[in-house]
Each structure stands twice: as C-alpha cells, then as structure tokens.
Enzyme design. Structure first.
Site, PDB file in Angstrom:
ATOM      1  CB  CYS A 166     -26.467  -6.391   4.313  1.00 54.14           C
ATOM      2  SG  CYS A 166     -28.084  -6.782   4.948  1.00 54.14           S
ATOM      3  CE  LYS A 173     -31.050  -8.901  -2.774  1.00 54.39           C
ATOM      4  NZ  LYS A 173     -29.722  -8.861  -2.164  1.00 54.39           N
ATOM      5  CD  GLN A 205     -28.099  -6.010  -5.725  1.00 53.24           C
ATOM      6  OE1 GLN A 205     -28.744  -5.536  -6.659  1.00 53.24           O
ATOM      7  NE2 GLN A 205     -28.619  -6.195  -4.532  1.00 53.24           N
ATOM      8  CG  ASP A 262     -22.677 -11.819  -3.679  1.00 53.65           C
ATOM      9  OD1 ASP A 262     -23.702 -12.083  -4.343  1.00 53.65           O
ATOM     10  OD2 ASP A 262     -22.722 -11.223  -2.581  1.00 53.65           O
ATOM     11  CG  HIS A 290     -24.909  -8.510   1.125  1.00 49.59           C
ATOM     12  ND1 HIS A 290     -25.240  -9.432   2.083  1.00 49.59           N
ATOM     13  CD2 HIS A 290     -26.052  -7.839   0.849  1.00 49.59           C
ATOM     14  CE1 HIS A 290     -26.526  -9.322   2.370  1.00 49.59           C
ATOM     15  NE2 HIS A 290     -27.045  -8.356   1.638  1.00 49.59           N
TER      16      HIS A 290
END
Ligand SMILES: *Cc1c(COP(=O)(O)O)cnc(C)c1O
Length: 422
Positions: free
Chosen positions: A370, A232, A209, A206, A129
């Site tokens: 993104c 999220k 998600q 990261d 991202h």
C-alpha cells in the site's frame, strides 16, 4: 502513561503464550507470524473482552436508561478514556472512534476539504501508506489543492531539509506517518510539527504503525491530529481512533449525518453535538471499541521501552544474519528504525519468496505494501516484508532467516536469467 496499572518486566515467551493462534501449525510447521504490520494477532484478554461483552452485558450505547444500556455505555466510553490515556491526550473528548486508520484520515480530509481553495498546498511524504495519500489526492482532484511530496533519502529516512523547503504560506496541511509500514523509519514528528506550525499549517500524524512500535505522546508531539488503528494494536478490526486537539476537532464541520451526532433536529434546522460525538453518526462499533480498550489496557501493562527494545533486537538479529544472503537488498536502514524488515532478492520474485516461506510456516507479506510512490522512489516493483511484533521470538527470527537462506539461492537459480525485478 500506564498510571495505575502494574508494569511487569517484558517476557516475550509469556506474552506469546497469551495468543491462542500462535500455537497453531501451518503446513505442518509451527506458525511463525511475521505479518503484524498488516494486522496483528489478538491476545486472550481481547477475545475475552469482546465475547464477555456479548455474553454478559450488551445493548446500544447512550440512548437507553436501562441497566444493560448503561453498562455498555460505560464500557464504550471507558474504552475512549483508555485510548486517551494511551496517547496522553488532554481528555477523552479529544478521541473520536472511527472504523480504522483509513476512515480517521478520510474524516479529517473531508472536513479540511470544505475550506480548501485552489492552490492551497498539502504536504505528504514519499513514504506514506495509500491511506494517507489518496484522501489528499481527492482534495487535489475536487478542489484544486496542490500535493507536495517530502522526499525520502536512500537510507529510508525523511529528507528534513527537503521537507522544510516545501513549506510555504499556502501550506494548509502536513500529513506524515509516524513510522513507515515498509521501511520501518520513525520520523521526527515533533520537529515536523514544529516546522509546519511555524508555517501556519495543521499537522496530521498517521500513527497506524507508530502507535504500536513507538511511544506516542500527542501533547508532547503537539500535532493537531493523530490516527491509530485497532487491528494493528492487538485489537479487533473495524475500530480506529482519531485524536484531535479541541481546537482542531472544532475546526472540522460535521462529517456523516445521523443519530447520536446531533443536538436537536427540527423540520427546518439541525444543530450538532460537540466533538467527539459530532463525528460518530449512527450506532458505533461498540464491541470493537471495547476490544480496542482491552487491547490497550493489556499493552499498557508492559513497559513500552522494553517492548520496543525486544522488537528491535529481533530485527537486528535477523538483519545481521541476512548479510550472508546473496543479492539481498534491505529497504530502509534509517537510524532508530522500527522492527520492519523489507527486502528484495536479486532474481527472485517477492511473491515467490512469500509463497515458499509459507511452506515453512513463515508468514511474510509481498507486494507494494500500500505504498506505491515509495516503491517507485526505492526503485522496486515489489518487495517482501517481515514485520516483528512483541510476541515474536528469536526462534521466529531464525526460522525466517533459515527459510530465506535455504530458498533464496534456489530461487535465484530458477529466475536468475529473468529481468531484474527491482
Ligand atoms: C495499516 C495502515 C494504515 C491503514 O489502516 P487501516 O486500519 O487499514 O485503515 C494507514 N497507515 C499506515 C502506516 C498503516 O500501516
């Protein structure tokens, strides 16, 4: 990980019923929300926690000696402990609150940047991202760091041999996503971390998600930093968290300066508080943190494996039905991938697909998501994305496929003679 709380069997319809927004209509149709990878909806428990804090007990944290200040501090620090439990962190002092995933990565990059030498190497993957690309690009621009890109294979999985070949004694940071927000690929982050550490690099994962659709255990992964974002995870916007090992957090200089992050301030000298407060200058997002804590408590009430299995079954159902759609290409078919279905249809603009689906009450996203380098790698200029969450049902998956099948052919007719938009 959900120690203490009762784990109940997962029932998507019961879970869905706890999201007030999901009973509304869009364009006269029941809402089919398939844009949770951009931001998830909020259960009543989160709405109640935030409004309850505002109406029941609210004050600034840490500074007061009065009852409301103490109660709010307890709720705020309690949320930190919940994040630590959710990630299986060593302790709550390993958790820094930020305003989101982007800010957490920037915090690390800014700190790392202070000791970067020209020629030091940073490895990211082609599926990152922009939030996990641009902060590192800034270290390239400002300090002469070298950005290296771990390649993505055609099926959307990470090329592990290609990644390993990039590691050198000059590698300072490996920054990769746990799960791609476009391909749904879940990366072997424990193995990536092991290889990076062997080369002497620090590792940032990261998890924006992955924290939602996989089961992160930061101690098992062994990473230096792990990033998540509240909105999220069925929580509010304006809140995220950075996990760091005690040593990795200690290695970062203070970031923003202000109240709360200091120990003492004199005319000619300042000393800083320890992590995590050292990185939390000013009044923090108190209500948002409380909301995130409520969201994670709520989420930990479910069996994560059952939730993941439910989401993946929805994906598999939609994917199987899409085999009948002419000119359809799915981006990302890696083994064990999460429930994100990104696709193109020959001759149809992704934006047109999203707009037409909206007429059927179906919310999907279209564009670059993104992740522009990834789009280039996959050879597309844009794509449409349906992302599944725990509150989606088989009916949602069918409504999505029905709308696509009904409209895809007419879209190709409309635009069939135009340039190939891949
Ligand atoms: C959403 C997302 C981010 C950015 O998180 P924000 O909360 O928007 O700051 C970073 N990485 C991935 C993989 C994401 O999906």
């Amino acid at each position: 990980m959900a120690d203490g709380s009762v784990v109940r069997a997962f029932d998507a319809y019961a879970a869905r019923a706890q999201f007030p927004i999901l009973s509304r209509t869009v364009n006269g149709r029941p809402l089919v929300y398939l844009d949770s990878a951009a931001s998830a909806q909020k259960p009543q428990a989160v709405i109640d926690a935030i409004s309850g804090a505002m109406s029941g007990s609210y004050a600034n944290v840490h500074r007061g000696l009065h009852t409301l200040a103490n109660e709010t501090t307890e709720a705020f620090e309690g949320a930190r402990a919940t994040v630590a439990r959710f990630l299986n962190a060593e302790a709550e002092t390993n958790i820094v609150f930020t305003k989101g995933g982007t800010e957490a990565i920037n915090l690390v990059a800014a700190g790392v940047g202070q000791s970067i030498q020209p020629g030091d190497e940073i490895i990211v993957s082609q599926m990152e991202h922009h939030s996990n690309i641009v902060p590192w690009h800034m270290l390239r621009e400002r300090y002469g760091a070298v950005l290296k890109w771990a390649p993505v294979l055609d099926d959307g999985s990470l090329d592990m041999a290609g990644f390993e070949a990039l590691l050198t004694p000059r590698t300072k940071i490996v920054a990769v996503t746990h799960m791609s927000n476009v391909l749904g690929t879940i990366n072997p982050i424990t193995e990536i971390t092991r290889l990076a550490h062997k080369a002497g690099a620090r590792v940032l994962i990261d998890g924006c998600q992955g924290a939602v659709h996989a089961a992160p255990d930061v101690q098992a992964i062994g990473c230096d930093w792990y990033v998540l974002t509240g909105h999220k995870l069925y929580g509010p916007t304006g809140i995220g968290a950075l996990y760091g090992t005690a040593e990795a957090l200690e290695s970062l200089p203070p970031w923003q300066g202000g109240g709360e992050m200091i120990e003492t301030v004199e005319e000619d000298r300042v000393t800083y508080a320890k992590a995590p407060h050292r990185f939390e200058a000013g009044t923090p997002p108190i209500l948002e943190a409380i909301g995130l804590g409520a969201a994670l408590d709520w989420l930990m009430g479910f069996d994560k494996a059952q939730v993941i299995a439910h989401e993946q079954a929805l994906y598999a159902h939609a994917r199987a039905r899409l085999d009948g759609v002419d000119g359809l290409r799915v981006l990302g078919e890696a083994d064990g991938k999460g429930a994100i279905l990104t696709f193109t249809v020959d001759g149809a603009h992704a934006h047109d697909i999203a707009q037409i689906m909206d007429r059927y009450g179906v919310a999907v996203r279209a564009g670059l998501h993104c992740a522009e380098p990834l789009a280039r790698r996959m050879g597309v200029t844009s794509s449409a994305r349906a992302s599944f969450a725990l509150y989606n049902t088989k009916e949602d998956a069918d409504a999505f496929v029905d709308a696509l099948i009904k409209r895809a052919s007419s879209l190709s007719d409309d635009h069939g003679r135009q340039a190939d938009h891949r």
